[in-house]
Every structure is written in structure tokens, then in C-alpha cells.
Design a protein around this motif. Sequence first.
Motif, PDB file in Angstrom:
ATOM      1  N   GLU A  98      20.805 -20.344 -28.083  1.00  0.00           N
ATOM      2  CA  GLU A  98      19.487 -21.073 -27.759  1.00  0.00           C
ATOM      3  C   GLU A  98      19.855 -21.803 -26.364  1.00  0.00           C
ATOM      4  O   GLU A  98      18.701 -21.764 -25.695  1.00  0.00           O
ATOM      5  N   ASN A  99      20.788 -22.386 -26.136  1.00  0.00           N
ATOM      6  CA  ASN A  99      20.915 -23.157 -24.820  1.00  0.00           C
ATOM      7  C   ASN A  99      20.415 -22.234 -23.873  1.00  0.00           C
ATOM      8  O   ASN A  99      19.686 -22.868 -22.923  1.00  0.00           O
ATOM      9  N   LYS A 102      15.031  -6.749 -17.788  1.00  0.00           N
ATOM     10  CA  LYS A 102      14.401  -6.941 -19.026  1.00  0.00           C
ATOM     11  C   LYS A 102      15.402  -7.950 -19.982  1.00  0.00           C
ATOM     12  O   LYS A 102      16.460  -7.683 -19.885  1.00  0.00           O
ATOM     13  N   CYS A 103      14.520  -8.715 -20.824  1.00  0.00           N
ATOM     14  CA  CYS A 103      15.509  -9.641 -21.897  1.00  0.00           C
ATOM     15  C   CYS A 103      14.943  -9.630 -23.114  1.00  0.00           C
ATOM     16  O   CYS A 103      13.865  -9.273 -23.453  1.00  0.00           O
ATOM     17  N   ILE A 104      15.791  -9.513 -23.985  1.00  0.00           N
ATOM     18  CA  ILE A 104      15.417  -9.930 -25.375  1.00  0.00           C
ATOM     19  C   ILE A 104      15.776 -11.426 -25.571  1.00  0.00           C
ATOM     20  O   ILE A 104      16.990 -11.978 -25.592  1.00  0.00           O
ATOM     21  N   GLY A 105      14.784 -12.298 -25.702  1.00  0.00           N
ATOM     22  CA  GLY A 105      14.997 -13.535 -25.879  1.00  0.00           C
ATOM     23  C   GLY A 105      13.655 -14.519 -25.371  1.00  0.00           C
ATOM     24  O   GLY A 105      12.979 -13.599 -24.180  1.00  0.00           O
ATOM     25  N   ALA A 106      13.312 -15.610 -25.503  1.00  0.00           N
ATOM     26  CA  ALA A 106      12.313 -16.312 -25.218  1.00  0.00           C
ATOM     27  C   ALA A 106      12.233 -16.874 -23.694  1.00  0.00           C
ATOM     28  O   ALA A 106      13.660 -17.027 -23.301  1.00  0.00           O
ATOM     29  N   ALA A 134      10.796 -21.057 -25.354  1.00  0.00           N
ATOM     30  CA  ALA A 134      12.143 -21.579 -26.053  1.00  0.00           C
ATOM     31  C   ALA A 134      11.808 -22.985 -26.455  1.00  0.00           C
ATOM     32  O   ALA A 134      12.482 -23.361 -27.505  1.00  0.00           O
ATOM     33  N   ARG A 135      10.868 -23.573 -26.033  1.00  0.00           N
ATOM     34  CA  ARG A 135      10.561 -25.158 -26.670  1.00  0.00           C
ATOM     35  C   ARG A 135      10.029 -24.996 -28.028  1.00  0.00           C
ATOM     36  O   ARG A 135      10.054 -26.213 -28.511  1.00  0.00           O
ATOM     37  N   ASN A 141      13.426 -21.508 -34.875  1.00  0.00           N
ATOM     38  CA  ASN A 141      14.485 -21.296 -33.711  1.00  0.00           C
ATOM     39  C   ASN A 141      13.980 -19.988 -32.684  1.00  0.00           C
ATOM     40  O   ASN A 141      13.198 -19.151 -33.334  1.00  0.00           O
ATOM     41  N   MET A 142      14.475 -19.842 -31.651  1.00  0.00           N
ATOM     42  CA  MET A 142      14.305 -18.620 -30.804  1.00  0.00           C
ATOM     43  C   MET A 142      15.143 -17.816 -30.557  1.00  0.00           C
ATOM     44  O   MET A 142      15.210 -17.125 -29.462  1.00  0.00           O
TER      45      MET A 142
END
Length: 662
Positions: free
Chosen positions: A272-273, A289-293, A298-299, A494-495
Motif C-alpha cells: 500500500e505505501n 499503465k498501472c494496476i493500483g489506485a 489510495a486514501r 485496502n487498495m
Amino acid sequence: MTKERYLKVKNVLIMASGNGSNFEAIVKYFIDKGLKDRVCFELLTDKKDANVIKRAQKLGVPYFYVEFENLYDFLKNRKYDLYVLAGYMRILPEKILKLAAASDDTGEGYQNKFINIHPSLLPKFKGKDAIQRVHEAGVKKTGVTVHFVTKNVDSGKIITQKEIEIGKKTLTELEEAIHKIEHKIYPEVVENLLFKKNILLLGGGGREHVLARKLVKSPFLNQLYLAKPNDGFKDLGVTIDFPTTENIGADYQMLAKKAHALNIDLLIVGPENPLFDGIVDIFTKEGIKCIGADKKWARLEGSKSFAKIFMEKNGIKTADYKVLEDIASVLKSKAKIKEALEYFKTKGKIPPVIKADGAALGKGVHLPNTFEEAESEIESFLGGKFGDASKKIVLEERLFGREISIISLWDGNTLLSFPPALDYKRLLDNDKGANTGGMGAIAPSKISAKEKKQITEYLNTLKTALIKEKADFTGIIYSGLILTKDGVYVLEYNMRFGDPETQVLLELLDISRGVDLLDIFIKMSQKRLNEIDLKFKRKKAFCLVLASSGYPENPKKGSIIANLNSAKKYGCKIYFAGVKCTANTGLHTALNKLTLSAQEAQYNFTADSKTDLITNGGRVLNIVKSGVNSKKILDDIYKTAQDIDFDGKIYRKDIGYDKQNT
Ligand code: AMP
Ligand code: GLY
């Protein structure tokens, strides 16, 4: 180096005997996508008057008429990047099938280069006239399978599979429907096999080990790159070094530049960090491109109050709460604390849960037993117990019920969820002791029909909320739920993938039915999650965490880990978390070394003779197994846990044994 991957023209041989509609679909797909200059197609047919020849002429594709007897010699003398069977009506000669199975390392083999499409859900209805036989058999579902060609007809590894309901379709209607699917999925598989992806996975725990292991199994992977892997799995990819300094934003900038230079197509963020620190925003700016918020979303995990407001605004049930901030003034006037506590007293007469607003390594939650305890704990939170994370705190009504984790994929439009998982958060048996990152997990977690309905309703509400709030990111949303007598409540978001929930959930993904993790991520990043059908094995998966004494506060490090090969004896998989090699090697677990079969690689724990694997963190490793006989699986997991040896080994003895779940 990898730039060539894009510049080199790929040579593709399509083999067909008949009408050639798949041939045309493939060639047109590449023309329509503007990829025509990057791929050079040729057609091979064994029928002089095949209709496919007309299609080739129309599309300007060179074709060869090769009699079956001469096929071997023809193929021997030419080299292609991919061989695509598209209605080639003959069973290939033994000699070619041998090559199709042979490793590419010899320079001759076509392993993973020879593909076929079959109009059924293999392994069902192999062989000729499949659609007709499916129709006669009166089954409910059928579909299309794309697979690698090996020695046995229609038996090679499945690359992708798409299902349809047969319903009341006549044979002709079914044939049409099947062909439509073929024309949609086959060209894309060809593209994905020609232009394989470079992936960067960030993170070094058990969760990332299992993600890496599933990714290297994908036929669509060119190269896996790893950032900050642990030594237990770094051999699965190429490590990209990057320092972590005080200025984490600059570090991620540097990583993004390196990723760009390496032509990385997709970043997958494990922990998460980096999400809180905006790694996704940085990579997106760099065009990756990304997999993740992104930082904003992320908040949902990084700020409890942000999550509370999101839920409140959108009709998602969550515990009643109060926010306390502006530490100085709250602390000065203790009346504010008393007033907040009074609010809960009058409502439920139970002391509220105290949560640090920011991320506190999973430790920022306190469940006081008395109001006095609550009061002093609030003071210590606000007084700096968790530094900046507890400058602001959330007081929350305490809820009672069973907890489950629902991990969902999100692409801005579609929310696709895994089965419910259960995570054992507390350190000791019977849910006693400190809160941890998780000491074990099982999936699917048992839920009643009523609970299932409530969870589905919740997920629909969540989806509506995300759309309404324009949550335009591609990533993971993990809902920590509690099933209370008043329905499903959200305890936390959780993201990211849960750890160790991911170890059990990915164990259940049914690769044998063409479900491929990389394909899922690629489609997600293209906002096409709606096309993914997650299929799971009808099995139960368990994960036991072996931790090191002192965890979670101050785990012992540096003990040699012995007897890992016991896992093989009991058919368990090992995923490494807090481990390190004493020399800078890493374990030889690589699938991409090709010297080991996938099966062997799973259990090859040898580093070189001078190297030991030692403990290097709180959660050391995960033991995972799935099957239908829960008792047997747990026996095997626990025998492995007993055999694996390191100084300070601790683990829960009750994972999976609670009646509710096994
Ligand atoms: P969290 O970090 O918010 O997931 O909290 C960690 C754990 O504390 C949860 O998994 C629950 O076991 C417990 N917890 C958190 N909030 C509540 C609540 N409102 N009521 C009861 N238990 C809670
Ligand atoms: N296992 C809980 C988490 O990943 O947060």
C-alpha cells in the motif's frame, strides 16, 4: 534491448483448409489496429480450391499450397514466430507434433509457438465435429478454446477459453455464435503471443511471490521485472534496483524512468505505501499503465476518515463514528474526548474502537474494554503513539460478527470480485493476542445464501458509488467486511491484494480453464474487465504463515531456515516473505531457466552450496495447499510446518479448524 521487440517484423504462418473465416478475422484485426507493418502473414493450405485462398488473394497475403506429404519439409525450411491453425483439417504428422512439443532452445522446436482453436470447452468434446456433438449432447454450456498444440490432439496447454450458454439455439445458430467468439478471441491471442508484455511487479512479500509465480506462467509474458523482491523469489524475474531514500517521490520517478527505458508495459503494485506515495500517478505520467489506485483513491485505505465519508455519502453501511483532530486543542480540553465518548455511551454503552486515521502498519486499531481504557488510549494515540498517522483519529462503534475479506478488481467501470476469504488477523490461537498482517487464510470462506445476497448487494452499492464518485483508476479494492446481525458492514478498505488472502485466492484461479492472471491485468488496464470471466476451482485453499518470534513488534531475524523440501513431500507450496540469502544469489526457483519443469521449480529450494536462507522479517513464509479434503490438506500443511525448521518459528495451530469454515 526490448525496443527491438516492437520494431522487429513478426512472421506468422496461418494454416487452413477450408472457408478461412478465422484467417480473415486475424488478418483484418491486424490491419484495423494499424499493425499490418509489424506482422507478415503467410497462408498455408492443403486444398487447391479452398475458399481461404480467395480470402488471401483479396487481402494480399502470400499463400502456399503444400500437399500434406510435403508439409514437414516445408515447415523445416522456414521459420515463423507463430504457427496458427485456423481450420486445418488434417491431423498433423507425428514429426511435426513432436516439434510442436519440443523446446525452442534447440532452435528447432515450436514449443509455445504452435496454436489451435477448438470449438468446445476442452477437454470436453475433443476431435472432429465438436459443435454438432455438443449440440446433440444437450449440454447447457459450450464455448471456444485456444490452446498450444502438443503431441495429443486438442490436449495442449489452454491459453484462453470463452463460454456461452447454449439455450434454445439450433445447430446453425450455435455454429454462428461459436464462430463469432472465435473471430473475437483468436486474433487477440495471436497479438498477445506476438507482442508479449514486460511487467514490473513491486513488492517483496508472500503476496508478491504468489503474484510473480502466476505471472511467469502466462504465455503472454515477455519478461517479468521485480522491484524489491525478497531472495526467496527474486529468481523469477530480473531485479530492477532502485534506492529508497527520504525523497520517495524522486525514487519512484527514477524507477519510472528505468521502467520506461525497459519498455515496461504494466506496473503491478503489491503493497500500500507506494500507492499512498503516488507511484501510480508518477508512472501514469511516464505513460506506463498501472494496476493500483492513484494517490487520491489510495486514501480509501490511507485515511480512515476519507473512507468513512465515502461510505456515508454513498449509503454503504459502516460503523457509526466520530473524528477527533487538531490534537493540541483536543488534548488541552479533555472535555472533547469525554464528549466523544459520551456519544457512544448513550448509543450502545460499549467503548468505541480507536483508529489512527493514517496508515500505521496494521497496528493503528485499538479495541478497548472499558471507557477508562478508551480515554487513556485516545490520549496516547493523539499524543503521538503512531506519529503523524494518529494526529487525527476515528472513534468507531464496535461491531460484532464474523469477518470476511472480499477482494475485487476495478477498472473504472467493472467491479469483479474473488470469492470471500477469511484472514486470521490475530497472532495467537482462538483470535487472541496482537493484531497482525495475517497469520493464515482460507478461501472460499463459508457464507450462507442470505449473507451471499447481502454481500452482492453491498458490492453493487460499492460499484455505484465508485462510478458516481468517478473513481477512474485501475486497481484492487479489498473490502474488510463484518457480517453482523443487522447485515454487512464495512470495517475497512485496502487498495491492494490482501496478504495472505492472495495466496489462497490465486491458488483457486482455474488456469486449466484458460484463466490467466496476466491476461486479467492486461484487460483491466484496457478497461475491459467486463470481458473477464473469473473461474475458480471447486476446491478449498488454505494458507498458514510461519512467523518469527517477536512478531509483530520486534521479530527475530537471521535464523537459518532448514527442511524446506518437506513441502514437496506433503504437496504444499511455499511462498516466501521475510527471508534473505546469506550470499547475494536468491533461491533457484526460476521457471524461466527452463532447466526445471514448472513442477520441479515449485519445490527447488536450493541456492548454491555456500548460501543459506535465513529469516529476515516477521512473517517468514507461507505454506499453501488446496484440495477437496480439508482435513487432509490441513494435515499436510501442519506436517510441513512442523518439519520446516528455524530458530524462533511460531505459527497458529488453529487455522482452518474452526467448524464454521471447514
Ligand atoms: P482495521 O485495520 O480497520 O481492519 O481493523 C483491524 C481489526 O480490528 C479488524 O479486522 C477487526 O477485527 C477489528 N475492528 C476494526 N474496526 C472494528 C469495529 N468497528 N468493530 C469491531 N471490530 C473492529
Ligand atoms: N491480511 C490482511 C491485509 O492484507 O491487510
